[in-house]
Design a protein around this motif. Structure first.
Motif, PDB file in Angstrom:
ATOM      1  N   ARG A  66      24.917  20.332  -2.794  1.00 14.19           N
ATOM      2  CA  ARG A  66      25.158  19.890  -1.422  1.00 14.19           C
ATOM      3  C   ARG A  66      24.373  20.779  -0.466  1.00 14.19           C
ATOM      4  N   GLU A  67      23.791  20.154   0.565  1.00 12.46           N
ATOM      5  CA  GLU A  67      23.052  20.927   1.549  1.00 12.46           C
ATOM      6  C   GLU A  67      23.220  20.307   2.919  1.00 12.46           C
ATOM      7  N   GLY A  68      22.864  21.082   3.928  1.00 12.74           N
ATOM      8  CA  GLY A  68      22.971  20.594   5.294  1.00 12.74           C
ATOM      9  C   GLY A  68      22.585  21.675   6.280  1.00 12.74           C
ATOM     10  N   ASP A  69      22.899  21.441   7.521  1.00 15.86           N
ATOM     11  CA  ASP A  69      22.629  22.398   8.587  1.00 15.86           C
ATOM     12  C   ASP A  69      23.952  22.822   9.199  1.00 15.86           C
ATOM     13  N   ALA A  70      23.974  24.052   9.698  1.00 17.95           N
ATOM     14  CA  ALA A  70      25.180  24.602  10.313  1.00 17.95           C
ATOM     15  C   ALA A  70      24.766  25.577  11.410  1.00 17.95           C
ATOM     16  N   PRO A  71      25.684  25.915  12.293  1.00 20.25           N
ATOM     17  CA  PRO A  71      25.344  26.897  13.318  1.00 20.25           C
ATOM     18  C   PRO A  71      25.027  28.252  12.683  1.00 20.25           C
ATOM     19  N   ALA A  72      24.004  28.923  13.179  1.00 20.16           N
ATOM     20  CA  ALA A  72      23.670  30.260  12.682  1.00 20.16           C
ATOM     21  C   ALA A  72      24.699  31.276  13.156  1.00 20.16           C
ATOM     22  N   ALA A  73      25.310  31.013  14.289  1.00 19.00           N
ATOM     23  CA  ALA A  73      26.408  31.823  14.818  1.00 19.00           C
ATOM     24  C   ALA A  73      27.326  30.868  15.557  1.00 19.00           C
ATOM     25  N   GLY A  74      28.609  31.141  15.521  1.00 23.36           N
ATOM     26  CA  GLY A  74      29.502  30.241  16.225  1.00 23.36           C
ATOM     27  C   GLY A  74      30.930  30.720  16.241  1.00 23.36           C
ATOM     28  N   PHE A  75      31.717  30.034  17.054  1.00 22.76           N
ATOM     29  CA  PHE A  75      33.128  30.353  17.172  1.00 22.76           C
ATOM     30  C   PHE A  75      33.892  29.095  17.553  1.00 22.76           C
ATOM     31  N   SER A  76      35.210  29.189  17.378  1.00 23.88           N
ATOM     32  CA  SER A  76      36.082  28.097  17.787  1.00 23.88           C
ATOM     33  C   SER A  76      37.404  28.675  18.273  1.00 23.88           C
ATOM     34  N   PRO A  77      37.810  28.339  19.495  1.00 27.68           N
ATOM     35  CA  PRO A  77      39.111  28.787  19.987  1.00 27.68           C
ATOM     36  C   PRO A  77      40.216  27.903  19.407  1.00 27.68           C
ATOM     37  N   ARG A  78      40.861  28.365  18.372  1.00 26.07           N
ATOM     38  CA  ARG A  78      41.938  27.618  17.708  1.00 26.07           C
ATOM     39  C   ARG A  78      43.287  27.988  18.332  1.00 26.07           C
ATOM     40  N   SER A  79      44.325  27.288  17.957  1.00 29.19           N
ATOM     41  CA  SER A  79      45.618  27.511  18.602  1.00 29.19           C
ATOM     42  C   SER A  79      46.215  28.888  18.292  1.00 29.19           C
ATOM     43  N   THR A  80      46.049  29.392  17.082  1.00 30.27           N
ATOM     44  CA  THR A  80      46.668  30.675  16.730  1.00 30.27           C
ATOM     45  C   THR A  80      45.736  31.874  16.857  1.00 30.27           C
ATOM     46  N   ALA A  81      44.427  31.644  16.881  1.00 32.53           N
ATOM     47  CA  ALA A  81      43.444  32.731  17.003  1.00 32.53           C
ATOM     48  C   ALA A  81      42.077  32.115  17.256  1.00 32.53           C
TER      49      ALA A  81
END
Length: 137
Positions: A66-81
């Protein structure tokens, strides 16, 4: 890095996404991270899927094929952290992680409940090293 769900860049506005984060601390932290990640990477933020703010991209290929593209750096503001993504994990980051402040780790995720409790200079160094590692390979 373990197989993860496919996430693709979208045309959604990252600032509008961050402004709409319901949890006040996560929203404040997301604004801080927009600035920190932008400064460190030199990239503009892009929404990847509905909830990941990414900077730059890289191509991955798993042993499964499996292959693809993804952010080289990233974040997500989730509900608990707030989740910060480190595509290659945390090998070699022991000293910085020890100096960071309160956090939890997953295989390639760093979880922080409140950026006010961590050393932002250490966090910036972690993000910078991880981004350089991903974009140089």
């Amino acid at each position: 890095m373990a197989d993860s769900p496919v996430t693709v860049p979208t045309d959604a506005d990252p600032l509008a996404f961050v402004d709409a984060v319901p949890h006040a601390v996560r929203r404040r932290d997301a604004h801080t991270l927009l600035e920190l990640f932008g400064r460190v990477t030199g990239e503009r933020p892009v929404m990847w899927g509905p909830s990941i703010v990414g900077f730059g991209s890289y191509h991955y290929r798993y042993a499964s094929g499996r292959e693809g593209d993804a952010p080289a750096a990233g974040f997500s503001p989730r509900s608990t952290a707030t989740t910060l993504y480190f595509p290659y994990g945390f090998d070699g980051y022991d000293d910085e992680l020890a100096a960071l402040g309160p956090h939890r780790l997953g295989a390639s995720c760093l979880y922080v409940k409140d950026l006010a409790t961590v050393d932002l200079a250490v966090l910036e160094s972690l993000v910078s090293r991880a981004y350089a590692q991903v974009t140089s390979s």
